[in-house]
Design a protein around this motif. Structure first.
Motif, PDB file in Angstrom:
ATOM      1  N   SER A 158       0.804  -1.220   0.000  1.00 57.36           N
ATOM      2  CA  SER A 158       0.000   0.000   0.000  1.00 57.36           C
ATOM      3  C   SER A 158       0.838   1.272   0.000  1.00 57.36           C
ATOM      4  CB  SER A 158      -0.934   0.004   1.220  1.00 57.36           C
ATOM      5  OG  SER A 158      -0.183  -0.070   2.420  1.00 57.36           O
ATOM      6  N   ILE A 159       2.137   1.170   0.286  1.00 59.24           N
ATOM      7  CA  ILE A 159       2.994   2.347   0.305  1.00 59.24           C
ATOM      8  C   ILE A 159       3.447   2.741  -1.090  1.00 59.24           C
ATOM      9  CG2 ILE A 159       5.176   1.103   0.512  1.00 59.24           C
ATOM     10  CD1 ILE A 159       4.130   4.327   2.366  1.00 59.24           C
ATOM     11  N   LEU A 160       3.096   1.933  -2.119  1.00 59.27           N
ATOM     12  CA  LEU A 160       3.572   2.183  -3.476  1.00 59.27           C
ATOM     13  C   LEU A 160       3.245   3.585  -3.994  1.00 59.27           C
ATOM     14  CD1 LEU A 160       4.937   1.179  -6.031  1.00 59.27           C
ATOM     15  CD2 LEU A 160       2.773   0.177  -6.744  1.00 59.27           C
ATOM     16  N   PRO A 161       2.020   4.125  -3.834  1.00 55.47           N
ATOM     17  CA  PRO A 161       1.767   5.475  -4.348  1.00 55.47           C
ATOM     18  C   PRO A 161       2.733   6.519  -3.793  1.00 55.47           C
ATOM     19  CG  PRO A 161      -0.300   4.407  -3.780  1.00 55.47           C
ATOM     20  CD  PRO A 161       0.796   3.522  -3.284  1.00 55.47           C
ATOM     21  N   ALA A 162       3.000   6.466  -2.491  1.00 53.16           N
ATOM     22  CA  ALA A 162       3.952   7.413  -1.912  1.00 53.16           C
ATOM     23  C   ALA A 162       5.364   7.155  -2.424  1.00 53.16           C
ATOM     24  CB  ALA A 162       3.909   7.327  -0.388  1.00 53.16           C
ATOM     25  N   LEU A 163       5.744   5.877  -2.602  1.00 48.96           N
ATOM     26  CA  LEU A 163       7.066   5.556  -3.142  1.00 48.96           C
ATOM     27  C   LEU A 163       7.228   6.088  -4.560  1.00 48.96           C
ATOM     28  CD1 LEU A 163       7.958   1.908  -2.031  1.00 48.96           C
ATOM     29  CD2 LEU A 163       9.109   4.032  -1.435  1.00 48.96           C
ATOM     30  N   LEU A 164       6.166   6.011  -5.357  1.00 48.21           N
ATOM     31  CA  LEU A 164       6.245   6.530  -6.719  1.00 48.21           C
ATOM     32  C   LEU A 164       6.519   8.031  -6.719  1.00 48.21           C
ATOM     33  CD1 LEU A 164       3.308   4.631  -8.472  1.00 48.21           C
ATOM     34  CD2 LEU A 164       5.758   4.230  -8.727  1.00 48.21           C
ATOM     35  N   LEU A 165       5.881   8.755  -5.810  1.00 48.27           N
ATOM     36  CA  LEU A 165       6.120  10.198  -5.732  1.00 48.27           C
ATOM     37  C   LEU A 165       7.566  10.493  -5.347  1.00 48.27           C
ATOM     38  CD1 LEU A 165       5.250  13.146  -5.680  1.00 48.27           C
ATOM     39  CD2 LEU A 165       4.392  12.784  -3.356  1.00 48.27           C
ATOM     40  N   VAL A 166       8.054   9.798  -4.315  1.00 47.53           N
ATOM     41  CA  VAL A 166       9.434  10.033  -3.863  1.00 47.53           C
ATOM     42  C   VAL A 166      10.433   9.629  -4.948  1.00 47.53           C
ATOM     43  CG1 VAL A 166      11.165   9.393  -2.145  1.00 47.53           C
ATOM     44  CG2 VAL A 166       8.801   9.779  -1.449  1.00 47.53           C
ATOM     45  N   ALA A 167      10.192   8.479  -5.597  1.00 43.77           N
ATOM     46  CA  ALA A 167      11.101   8.017  -6.650  1.00 43.77           C
ATOM     47  C   ALA A 167      11.103   8.970  -7.840  1.00 43.77           C
ATOM     48  CB  ALA A 167      10.702   6.611  -7.098  1.00 43.77           C
ATOM     49  N   THR A 168       9.941   9.491  -8.201  1.00 46.65           N
ATOM     50  CA  THR A 168       9.875  10.453  -9.298  1.00 46.65           C
ATOM     51  C   THR A 168      10.631  11.730  -8.951  1.00 46.65           C
ATOM     52  OG1 THR A 168       7.732   9.572  -9.977  1.00 46.65           O
ATOM     53  CG2 THR A 168       8.307  11.761 -10.761  1.00 46.65           C
ATOM     54  N   LEU A 169      10.444  12.211  -7.733  1.00 48.60           N
ATOM     55  CA  LEU A 169      11.153  13.403  -7.288  1.00 48.60           C
ATOM     56  C   LEU A 169      12.665  13.162  -7.281  1.00 48.60           C
ATOM     57  CD1 LEU A 169      10.679  16.281  -6.168  1.00 48.60           C
ATOM     58  CD2 LEU A 169      10.686  15.302  -3.884  1.00 48.60           C
ATOM     59  N   PHE A 170      13.088  11.984  -6.815  1.00 46.97           N
ATOM     60  CA  PHE A 170      14.505  11.636  -6.787  1.00 46.97           C
ATOM     61  C   PHE A 170      15.083  11.594  -8.200  1.00 46.97           C
ATOM     62  CE2 PHE A 170      17.727   8.069  -6.146  1.00 46.97           C
ATOM     63  CZ  PHE A 170      18.727   8.939  -5.725  1.00 46.97           C
ATOM     64  N   ARG A 171      14.328  11.019  -9.125  1.00 45.84           N
ATOM     65  CA  ARG A 171      14.811  10.923 -10.506  1.00 45.84           C
ATOM     66  C   ARG A 171      14.930  12.300 -11.152  1.00 45.84           C
ATOM     67  NH1 ARG A 171      11.861   7.071 -11.260  1.00 45.84           N
ATOM     68  NH2 ARG A 171      10.113   8.082 -12.298  1.00 45.84           N
ATOM     69  N   LEU A 172      13.994  13.188 -10.888  1.00 48.59           N
ATOM     70  CA  LEU A 172      14.073  14.541 -11.431  1.00 48.59           C
ATOM     71  C   LEU A 172      15.252  15.298 -10.837  1.00 48.59           C
ATOM     72  CD1 LEU A 172      10.287  15.525 -11.466  1.00 48.59           C
ATOM     73  CD2 LEU A 172      11.731  14.932 -13.408  1.00 48.59           C
ATOM     74  N   ALA A 173      15.505  15.064  -9.536  1.00 46.59           N
ATOM     75  CA  ALA A 173      16.672  15.705  -8.915  1.00 46.59           C
ATOM     76  C   ALA A 173      17.965  15.216  -9.565  1.00 46.59           C
ATOM     77  CB  ALA A 173      16.683  15.422  -7.417  1.00 46.59           C
ATOM     78  N   LEU A 174      18.045  13.922  -9.895  1.00 45.34           N
ATOM     79  CA  LEU A 174      19.214  13.403 -10.595  1.00 45.34           C
ATOM     80  C   LEU A 174      19.339  14.008 -11.983  1.00 45.34           C
ATOM     81  CD1 LEU A 174      19.117   9.592  -9.665  1.00 45.34           C
ATOM     82  CD2 LEU A 174      20.650  11.343  -8.766  1.00 45.34           C
ATOM     83  N   ASN A 175      18.219  14.220 -12.686  1.00 50.23           N
ATOM     84  CA  ASN A 175      18.246  14.862 -13.999  1.00 50.23           C
ATOM     85  C   ASN A 175      18.821  16.269 -13.906  1.00 50.23           C
ATOM     86  OD1 ASN A 175      15.329  13.141 -15.027  1.00 50.23           O
ATOM     87  ND2 ASN A 175      17.294  13.025 -16.062  1.00 50.23           N
ATOM     88  N   ILE A 176      18.374  17.001 -12.900  1.00 51.01           N
ATOM     89  CA  ILE A 176      18.855  18.374 -12.726  1.00 51.01           C
ATOM     90  C   ILE A 176      20.346  18.383 -12.414  1.00 51.01           C
ATOM     91  CG2 ILE A 176      18.646  20.438 -11.287  1.00 51.01           C
ATOM     92  CD1 ILE A 176      15.683  19.758 -10.967  1.00 51.01           C
ATOM     93  N   SER A 177      20.766  17.489 -11.514  1.00 50.16           N
ATOM     94  CA  SER A 177      22.187  17.434 -11.163  1.00 50.16           C
ATOM     95  C   SER A 177      23.026  17.032 -12.371  1.00 50.16           C
ATOM     96  CB  SER A 177      22.399  16.451 -10.015  1.00 50.16           C
ATOM     97  OG  SER A 177      21.711  16.863  -8.853  1.00 50.16           O
ATOM     98  N   ALA A 178      22.559  16.037 -13.125  1.00 46.89           N
ATOM     99  CA  ALA A 178      23.307  15.607 -14.303  1.00 46.89           C
ATOM    100  C   ALA A 178      23.341  16.704 -15.363  1.00 46.89           C
ATOM    101  CB  ALA A 178      22.680  14.341 -14.881  1.00 46.89           C
ATOM    102  N   THR A 179      22.258  17.398 -15.565  1.00 42.87           N
ATOM    103  CA  THR A 179      22.226  18.500 -16.530  1.00 42.87           C
ATOM    104  C   THR A 179      23.235  19.578 -16.150  1.00 42.87           C
ATOM    105  OG1 THR A 179      19.900  18.085 -17.031  1.00 42.87           O
ATOM    106  CG2 THR A 179      20.763  20.257 -17.564  1.00 42.87           C
ATOM    107  N   ARG A 180      23.307  19.885 -14.866  1.00 46.35           N
ATOM    108  CA  ARG A 180      24.260  20.908 -14.408  1.00 46.35           C
ATOM    109  C   ARG A 180      25.688  20.493 -14.736  1.00 46.35           C
ATOM    110  NH1 ARG A 180      23.057  20.698  -9.500  1.00 46.35           N
ATOM    111  NH2 ARG A 180      21.541  22.408  -9.426  1.00 46.35           N
ATOM    112  N   LEU A 181      26.045  19.220 -14.462  1.00 45.30           N
ATOM    113  CA  LEU A 181      27.411  18.760 -14.738  1.00 45.30           C
ATOM    114  C   LEU A 181      27.678  18.673 -16.239  1.00 45.30           C
ATOM    115  CD1 LEU A 181      27.784  15.939 -12.052  1.00 45.30           C
ATOM    116  CD2 LEU A 181      28.803  18.213 -12.032  1.00 45.30           C
ATOM    117  N   VAL A 182      26.693  18.248 -17.025  1.00 44.03           N
ATOM    118  CA  VAL A 182      26.883  18.156 -18.475  1.00 44.03           C
ATOM    119  C   VAL A 182      27.150  19.524 -19.076  1.00 44.03           C
ATOM    120  CG1 VAL A 182      25.694  17.648 -20.649  1.00 44.03           C
ATOM    121  CG2 VAL A 182      25.576  16.023 -18.762  1.00 44.03           C
TER     122      VAL A 182
END
Length: 679
Positions: free
Chosen positions: A59-83
């Motif tokens: 039942s925690i999956l919906p909240a995990l999806l939100l956190v995982a999506t936020l984490f992935r977007l943060a990685l995109n931003i960090s990677a974009t900055r370094l690129v």
């Protein structure tokens, strides 16, 4: 630190760090570590979604999806900055940009676009639709599930703790599918954001490479495009894993095992299908031009698996063995269908909203009524089996005792019952209060305030049904008091007064005789709460005689003060008395019988007595009082039966019950049937 305390801090600290990642530059080594964590976490969520036995177990999956999506977007931003700043975003992204796609920009773009199409068009779109339909169906099914739980509770099949657990599970299921409906939007939005971020990286890298780093157009495209595509692939692979996990969870049906076990078990049940499929794959080898080895290997593997499966399917010539349950015509099944509920409330389909906890409180009121009846009558009201009945007309409810209809009424949805005068100006349809027969009108709920302004009494639908049910229980209390109920009441009394019970039963009276006395008391509206006093009186009387009327009169005499106080108004008891000559003649007309003494008088005289008592009672009721008939103890039971046979529900009390119980007796009239003609 306490492990429990540490586990409570992981998620809050992690979410804060994700926000920090969007602002603070990360070193490439840490970025590689976080990308590996992202891919591993997505894979772990996918595997858990396969191994859970029920969707609610994750039942925690919906909240995990939100956190995982936020984490992935943060990685995109960090990677974009370094690129864009350094032209290098770590070894993981470089490996995906060069090794995975072969260093080809076109191949990388094609693979990236295919992943996006698969995620958005196929997996995410389907998961979103399934989650939406699942949420809608789950909410629509809630009233029926709640009613089934309450019906099992009222029938005694489950206890209150189990009912609360099932209600919580139904509510959790509705919340879960509603949350999954919203969480699927996170995954879809993440895929769209990945396209935009990749395009921004391509354009921004091309501009920075040419204008700030002095690269040629080809070098800028080759460097930044491969890094941008690598970043996109790194983010889209875990995103695709989460999309698949979402689809697996929302498409899972109610099963008892994990997905792998269910797949092998259910596919293994169809051996013939596997044999046909394997044979068809092998048969493709004969088609000219097709490679034979792949189809031969696959078809042979399927045939081998089918050969090793046990024969689970029954053929037409083989008898089918079933262990699902008893046959429909078996004795056990027929006995179950023959069971008659002692008390039943049937609702037409449009009244089901009354038992929905979100829109009505009928079931809570039924439970409160059981407590009220126990305190009022001294007996435990049987559980009320509440269910819908498709055969009933719309807006109709029916009350049944032992399968026999004893009450019927109307409760139109969206209305309240207004009782009073001056309701002609309000819309609605005429109605009748089922207990007192008062005329009224079912008006729309939104006009309740206007109805109250006219001076009418406004009653909601649930109150009408509960009032009707309570009156039915009072009128038929003796029918609802079974032998098991008497045994339970006796055992309860024995725990506090063991001597009283041991002296009475089984030495003097059986449970059946005690039941008959208690039923007679309930029949005449006498509560049986004071079982200790009743049993003491029965013990004394049973030593002399076990005559039914004598036992009842002994119990009534012991309860005399309570009976008289129940009928008195402000200490004054309104009484209808019998003329002495009439009473003497009736005493002389008494004749014993197995069912109790009766009055051996002609029909005309009996009708005269009943009609005179009825007229005096009606006159007293119009004056605002409810009178009782007073007579000698020997005459009380036969006269009460005579009045009941004449449809006159006037209480009959003996002089021994009244004496010393009330402060004042108010005479409402004298019955002089000896001198009256036939009515």
């Amino acid at each position: 630190m306490n492990p429990r305390r540490l586990s409570q801090l992981v998620v809050p600290v992690g979410v804060i760090m994700i926000i920090v990642m969007m602002v603070v530059p990360l070193p490439t080594l840490l970025l590689d570590l976080l990308i590996a964590l992202n891919i591993t976490g997505a894979l772990l969520i996918l595997l858990v979604s396969m191994f859970v036995q029920r969707p609610l177990d994750f039942s925690i999956l919906p909240a995990l999806l939100l956190v995982a999506t936020l984490f992935r977007l943060a990685l995109n931003i960090s990677a974009t900055r370094l690129v864009l700043l350094d032209g290098f975003a770590g070894n993981v992204i470089e490996a995906f940009g060069h090794f995975v796609v072969g260093g080809s920009l076109v191949v990388g773009m094609v693979i990236f676009l295919i992943l996006i199409i698969v995620q958005i068009v196929v997996v995410t779109k389907g998961s979103e639709r399934v989650a939406e339909v699942g949420a809608r169906f789950t909410l629509d099914a809630m009233p029926g599930k709640q009613m089934a739980i309450d019906a099992d509770l009222n029938a005694g099949l489950i206890d209150e703790a189990e009912a609360r657990r099932r209600r919580a599970e139904v509510a959790a299921e509705a919340d879960f599918y509603g949350a999954m409906d919203g969480a699927s939007k996170f995954v879809k939005g993440d895929a769209i954001a990945a396209i935009i971020i990749t395009l921004v990286n391509l354009i921004g890298g091309f501009i920075i490479g040419m204008m700030q780093r002095g690269m040629s157009a080809g070098e800028a495209i080759q460097t930044y495009s491969l890094l941008s595509v690598g970043d996109g692939l790194v983010s889209q692979i875990p995103a695709l894993l989460l999309s698949v996990a979402t689809g697996l969870i929302v498409t899972r049906s109610a099963t008892d095992g994990d997905m792998g076990s269910n797949v092998s078990q259910q596919l293994g049940q169809h051996k013939r299908a596997l044999q046909i499929g394997g044979g068809a794959a092998v048969a493709l080898c004969v088609i000219p031009g097709l490679p034979k080895l792949p189809f031969l290997l696959v078809g042979g593997a399927v045939l081998l698996i089918a050969q090793r499966l046990p024969n689970r399917e029954a053929t037409a010539d083989e008898p089918t063995e079933t262990v699902a349950g008893p046959a429909p015509d078996s004795t056990e099944s027929l006995i179950g269908e023959m069971r008659v509920d002692p008390l039943e409330l049937a609702l037409s389909p449009d009244l089901v909203d009354l038992v929905d906890p979100t829109t009505g409180d009928l079931l809570d009121r039924v439970r409160a009524l059981r407590r009220k009846m126990a305190l009022e009558l001294g007996m435990v009201m049987p559980p009320v089996r509440t269910h819908d009945d498709l055969d009933l007309p719309l807006s109709t409810y029916v009350i049944r005792i032992s399968g026999v209809e004893v009450g019927r009424g109307q409760a139109p949805p969206g209305t309240v019952l207004a009782i009073g005068e001056g309701l002609q100006a309000l819309p609605g349809r005429a109605g009748t209060e089922p207990v007192f027969g008062l005329t009224g009108k079912w008006v729309p709920t939104e006009l309740q305030y206007q109805a109250e302004l006219t001076g009418a009494t406004v009653v909601d639908r649930a109150s009408v049904i509960i009032t009707h049910l309570a009156e039915v229980v009072r009128s038929n209390a003796s029918r609802l008091l079974g032998r098991e109920d008497v045994r339970a009441l006796t055992e309860m009394t024995k725990r506090t007064h063991p001597v009283v019970v041991e002296e009475l039963t089984p030495a003097l009276l059986s449970l059946g005789q005690i039941q008959k006395v208690l039923q007679s008391l309930l029949d005449e509206g006498v509560p049986i709460r004071d079982l200790v006093r009743i049993f003491e009186a029965l013990s004394l009387r049973a030593k002399v005689s076990t005559d039914a009327d004598g036992l009842v009169e002994a119990a009534r005499t012991a309860l005399g003060p309570a009976i008289a106080a129940q009928r008195a108004i402000g200490g004054a008891l309104p009484v209808i008395t019998l003329d002495p000559q009439l009473e003497q003649s009736l005493l002389e007309a008494l004749r014993p019988a197995e069912t109790g003494a009766f009055l051996a008088i002609d029909g005309a005289r009996a009708e005269t007595i009943v009609s005179q008592i009825g007229r005096l009672a009606e006159a007293a009721e119009q004056a605002g009082t409810t009178p009782v008939v007073a007579c000698s103890p020997q005459l009380r039971a036969p006269l009460s039966r005579l009045l009941h046979a004449g449809a006159r529900r006037v209480p009959v009390l003996s002089y021994s019950e009244i004496s010393g119980s009330v402060s004042h007796i108010e005479t409402m009239g004298v019955v002089n049937g000896a001198y009256a003609g036939a009515a």
